[in-house]
Scaffold this active site. Structure first.
Site, PDB file in Angstrom:
ATOM      1  N   CYS A 182      -4.676   3.555  -0.960  1.00 66.15           N
ATOM      2  CA  CYS A 182      -5.458   2.305  -1.000  1.00 66.15           C
ATOM      3  C   CYS A 182      -5.648   1.650   0.374  1.00 66.15           C
ATOM      4  O   CYS A 182      -6.649   0.988   0.594  1.00 66.15           O
ATOM      5  CB  CYS A 182      -4.881   1.323  -2.007  1.00 66.15           C
ATOM      6  SG  CYS A 182      -3.212   0.782  -1.647  1.00 66.15           S
TER       7      CYS A 182
ATOM      8  N   CYS B  13      -6.566   3.533  -5.110  1.00 60.68           N
ATOM      9  CA  CYS B  13      -5.431   4.370  -4.717  1.00 60.68           C
ATOM     10  C   CYS B  13      -5.711   5.866  -4.794  1.00 60.68           C
ATOM     11  O   CYS B  13      -4.779   6.680  -4.729  1.00 60.68           O
ATOM     12  CB  CYS B  13      -4.213   4.013  -5.556  1.00 60.68           C
ATOM     13  SG  CYS B  13      -3.754   2.271  -5.382  1.00 60.68           S
TER      14      CYS B  13
ATOM     15  N   LYS C  21       5.349   1.067 -12.130  1.00 60.37           N
ATOM     16  CA  LYS C  21       4.662   0.121 -11.260  1.00 60.37           C
ATOM     17  C   LYS C  21       3.594  -0.580 -12.083  1.00 60.37           C
ATOM     18  O   LYS C  21       2.676   0.050 -12.613  1.00 60.37           O
ATOM     19  CB  LYS C  21       4.034   0.855 -10.080  1.00 60.37           C
ATOM     20  CG  LYS C  21       3.210  -0.069  -9.196  1.00 60.37           C
ATOM     21  CD  LYS C  21       2.758   0.613  -7.930  1.00 60.37           C
ATOM     22  CE  LYS C  21       1.881  -0.297  -7.104  1.00 60.37           C
ATOM     23  NZ  LYS C  21       1.413   0.335  -5.876  1.00 60.37           N
TER      24      LYS C  21
ATOM     25  N   ARG D 293      -1.767  -7.381  -0.270  1.00 56.89           N
ATOM     26  CA  ARG D 293      -3.122  -6.837  -0.064  1.00 56.89           C
ATOM     27  C   ARG D 293      -3.788  -7.474   1.143  1.00 56.89           C
ATOM     28  O   ARG D 293      -4.622  -6.866   1.796  1.00 56.89           O
ATOM     29  CB  ARG D 293      -3.946  -6.983  -1.343  1.00 56.89           C
ATOM     30  CG  ARG D 293      -3.385  -6.043  -2.398  1.00 56.89           C
ATOM     31  CD  ARG D 293      -4.109  -6.077  -3.701  1.00 56.89           C
ATOM     32  NE  ARG D 293      -3.386  -5.260  -4.683  1.00 56.89           N
ATOM     33  CZ  ARG D 293      -3.632  -5.242  -5.967  1.00 56.89           C
ATOM     34  NH1 ARG D 293      -4.604  -5.996  -6.455  1.00 56.89           N
ATOM     35  NH2 ARG D 293      -2.926  -4.474  -6.772  1.00 56.89           N
TER      36      ARG D 293
ATOM     37  N   ARG E 161      -6.850  -2.412 -10.726  1.00 53.12           N
ATOM     38  CA  ARG E 161      -6.059  -1.191 -10.825  1.00 53.12           C
ATOM     39  C   ARG E 161      -5.528  -0.932 -12.243  1.00 53.12           C
ATOM     40  O   ARG E 161      -4.572  -0.210 -12.434  1.00 53.12           O
ATOM     41  CB  ARG E 161      -4.878  -1.260  -9.857  1.00 53.12           C
ATOM     42  CG  ARG E 161      -5.248  -1.522  -8.395  1.00 53.12           C
ATOM     43  CD  ARG E 161      -4.202  -0.935  -7.459  1.00 53.12           C
ATOM     44  NE  ARG E 161      -4.165  -1.523  -6.130  1.00 53.12           N
ATOM     45  CZ  ARG E 161      -5.093  -1.335  -5.182  1.00 53.12           C
ATOM     46  NH1 ARG E 161      -6.172  -0.608  -5.432  1.00 53.12           N
ATOM     47  NH2 ARG E 161      -4.940  -1.894  -3.990  1.00 53.12           N
TER      48      ARG E 161
ATOM     49  N   GLU F  46       7.360   6.713 -18.456  1.00 53.25           N
ATOM     50  CA  GLU F  46       6.972   6.973 -17.056  1.00 53.25           C
ATOM     51  C   GLU F  46       8.175   7.466 -16.257  1.00 53.25           C
ATOM     52  O   GLU F  46       8.079   8.419 -15.477  1.00 53.25           O
ATOM     53  CB  GLU F  46       6.426   5.694 -16.406  1.00 53.25           C
ATOM     54  CG  GLU F  46       4.991   5.360 -16.768  1.00 53.25           C
ATOM     55  CD  GLU F  46       3.984   6.184 -15.964  1.00 53.25           C
ATOM     56  OE1 GLU F  46       4.399   7.078 -15.214  1.00 53.25           O
ATOM     57  OE2 GLU F  46       2.778   5.933 -16.104  1.00 53.25           O
TER      58      GLU F  46
ATOM     59  N   LYS G   3       8.704  -1.916 -10.197  1.00 52.91           N
ATOM     60  CA  LYS G   3       7.994  -2.838  -9.320  1.00 52.91           C
ATOM     61  C   LYS G   3       6.980  -3.644 -10.108  1.00 52.91           C
ATOM     62  O   LYS G   3       6.245  -3.041 -10.879  1.00 52.91           O
ATOM     63  CB  LYS G   3       7.288  -2.007  -8.241  1.00 52.91           C
ATOM     64  CG  LYS G   3       6.396  -2.789  -7.326  1.00 52.91           C
ATOM     65  CD  LYS G   3       5.713  -1.855  -6.376  1.00 52.91           C
ATOM     66  CE  LYS G   3       4.722  -2.652  -5.553  1.00 52.91           C
ATOM     67  NZ  LYS G   3       3.853  -1.820  -4.802  1.00 52.91           N
TER      68      LYS G   3
ATOM     69  N   SER H  13       5.677  -8.787  -2.534  1.00 53.04           N
ATOM     70  CA  SER H  13       5.186  -9.842  -1.643  1.00 53.04           C
ATOM     71  C   SER H  13       5.067 -11.201  -2.329  1.00 53.04           C
ATOM     72  O   SER H  13       5.480 -12.220  -1.773  1.00 53.04           O
ATOM     73  CB  SER H  13       3.842  -9.422  -1.054  1.00 53.04           C
ATOM     74  OG  SER H  13       2.924  -9.111  -2.083  1.00 53.04           O
TER      75      SER H  13
ATOM     76  N   TYR I 289      11.300  -8.041   1.458  1.00 50.99           N
ATOM     77  CA  TYR I 289      10.934  -8.672   2.727  1.00 50.99           C
ATOM     78  C   TYR I 289      12.034  -9.632   3.188  1.00 50.99           C
ATOM     79  O   TYR I 289      11.982 -10.134   4.296  1.00 50.99           O
ATOM     80  CB  TYR I 289       9.586  -9.402   2.576  1.00 50.99           C
ATOM     81  CG  TYR I 289       8.506  -8.460   2.088  1.00 50.99           C
ATOM     82  CD1 TYR I 289       7.868  -7.598   2.971  1.00 50.99           C
ATOM     83  CD2 TYR I 289       8.182  -8.373   0.734  1.00 50.99           C
ATOM     84  CE1 TYR I 289       6.922  -6.693   2.526  1.00 50.99           C
ATOM     85  CE2 TYR I 289       7.239  -7.477   0.274  1.00 50.99           C
ATOM     86  CZ  TYR I 289       6.613  -6.630   1.173  1.00 50.99           C
ATOM     87  OH  TYR I 289       5.689  -5.729   0.720  1.00 50.99           O
TER      88      TYR I 289
HETATM   89  C1  PBG Z   1       0.162   0.552  -2.443  1.00 48.46           C
HETATM   90  C2  PBG Z   1       1.207  -0.473  -2.583  1.00 48.46           C
HETATM   91  C3  PBG Z   1       1.091  -1.815  -2.998  1.00 48.46           C
HETATM   92  C4  PBG Z   1       2.358  -2.389  -2.847  1.00 48.46           C
HETATM   93  C5  PBG Z   1       3.203  -1.393  -2.396  1.00 48.46           C
HETATM   94  N1  PBG Z   1       2.479  -0.209  -2.265  1.00 48.46           N
HETATM   95  C6  PBG Z   1      -0.095  -2.597  -3.388  1.00 48.46           C
HETATM   96  C7  PBG Z   1      -0.789  -2.357  -4.660  1.00 48.46           C
HETATM   97  O1  PBG Z   1      -0.435  -1.523  -5.478  1.00 48.46           O
HETATM   98  O2  PBG Z   1      -1.814  -3.025  -4.831  1.00 48.46           O
HETATM   99  C8  PBG Z   1       2.696  -3.829  -3.127  1.00 48.46           C
HETATM  100  C9  PBG Z   1       3.873  -4.364  -2.394  1.00 48.46           C
HETATM  101  C10 PBG Z   1       4.007  -5.846  -2.393  1.00 48.46           C
HETATM  102  O3  PBG Z   1       3.254  -6.597  -3.041  1.00 48.46           O
HETATM  103  O4  PBG Z   1       4.917  -6.284  -1.698  1.00 48.46           O
HETATM  104  N2  PBG Z   1      -0.410   1.009  -3.591  1.00 48.46           N
END
Ligand code: PBG
Length: 325
Positions: free
Chosen positions: A122, A130, A195, A205, A217, A233, A248, A274, A313
């Site tokens: 992505c 992705c 995820k 993003r 997505r 999964e 996640k 994030s 983070y």
């Molecule tokens: C890539 C990816 C993402 C994150 C980690 N790897 C973004 C997404 O799936 O849109 C998100 C990490 C975060 O928000 O800290 N696909």
């Protein structure tokens, strides 16, 4: 045992007693610090929505990683922001791509720091999805080859571990086989197995410039309403050869971490994403919460739910607190 014979407060009387019976202890060993790398030199661009995080050019990335290492944090996970994007995300698997060069620089200066790479397209595709887009959707099977090439190029550059985050079906098996065929059978795969399609990725993003340019997505990331599906999964990824299973986001999905911990024998990782970070930072800035305390409570909760590794983070800030630095 019932009150008044049993009085749970007896063991909460002072910190020494509380310490003796504490069930969960955070350690710097639990953390992996995410870092963002961009083209150029001398660059350290603050990410607005994620105070304390930056887009770093390779020279500054090495300096940041040095601090991570000095704090005792065992590893980092790298996200690349390439200078050009195209429909096939070719910079994701280019020999001299930004992540490939970052890995080499890090392993040269800090050979003992574990370098994990995020394997996804992505950040490298102009449409921001992705994988390979056919019509209005990502073509699963056509994407597998691109992901495998990306993982292999990370391994060739010296990565210690690859972490596919794309959510294509079958990608763990595909990556395992390309790594094995090329003498990288010792490189582990940390699979983003469960995820979710989450709005908590918003600030990332911006940080990684990876927002989808159309649609969302939901055809590949999981529906936040589903828990049993996460077990399917995770089980699939174990069978395909994953070494670590990730959930996640983390905080809104503690039930998933807990269930996967019960079902799977492999180490479980959780990504404190994030949005989870930014919410705490924002509320702290407003003076509404004690940011450090909420940080430690959140990380402890993620570990208590069953995570062995936490991608966060907060890694450096929490490590500094734990180490009294
Ligand atoms: C890539 C990816 C993402 C994150 C980690 N790897 C973004 C997404 O799936 O849109 C998100 C990490 C975060 O928000 O800290 N696909």
């Amino acid at each position: 045992m019932l009150f008044p014979d049993y009085r749970p407060r007896r063991l909460r009387k002072n910190e020494a007693l509380r310490k003796m019976v504490r069930e969960t202890t955070l350690s710097v060993n639990d953390f992996i610090m995410p870092l963002f790398v961009v083209e150029g030199k001398g660059i350290k661009l603050p990410i607005d929505a994620m105070p304390g995080n930056y887009q770093l050019s390779v020279d500054n990335l090495v300096k940041a990683a040095q601090k991570v290492f000095e704090l005792g944090i065992p590893g980092v996970i790298l996200f690349g922001i390439p200078s050009s994007k195209d429909p096939l995300g070719t910079q994701a698997y280019a020999k001299s791509g930004i992540v490939q060069r970052a890995i080499k620089a890090l392993k040269e200066k800090l050979p003992d720091l574990i370098v994990v790479t995020d394997v996804c397209l992505c950040e490298y595709t102009d449409h921001g999805h992705c994988g390979f887009v056919e019509g209005k959707d990502v073509d699963n099977d056509a994407t597998l080859e691109l992901l495998a090439k990306t993982a292999l190029s990370h391994a060739e550059s010296g990565a210690d571990m690859v972490a596919p985050s794309d959510m294509m079906d079958g990608r763990v098996a595909e990556i395992r086989s390309i790594l094995d065929e090329n003498d990288y059978s010792q490189i582990p795969i940390m699979s983003y197995a469960a995820k979710y399609c989450s709005a908590f990725y918003g600030p990332f993003r911006e940080a990684a410039d990876s927002a989808p340019q159309f649609g969302d997505r939901r055809t590949y990331q999981m529906d936040p309403a589903n828990a049993r599906e996460a077990i399917r999964e995770a089980t699939m990824d174990v069978e395909e050869g994953a070494d670590i299973i990730m959930v996640k986001p983390a905080l809104p999905y503690l039930d998933i971490i807990c269930r996967i911990r019960d079902e799977v024998d492999l180490p479980v990782a959780a990504y404190n994403v994030s949005g989870e970070y930014s919410m705490i930072k924002a509320a702290e800035k407003m003076g509404w919460i004690d940011g450090k305390k909420v940080m430690m409570e959140s990380l402890t909760a993620i570990k208590r739910a069953g995570a062995d590794l936490i991608l966060t983070y907060f890694a450096m800030e929490a490590a500094a607190l734990l180490e009294g630095k």
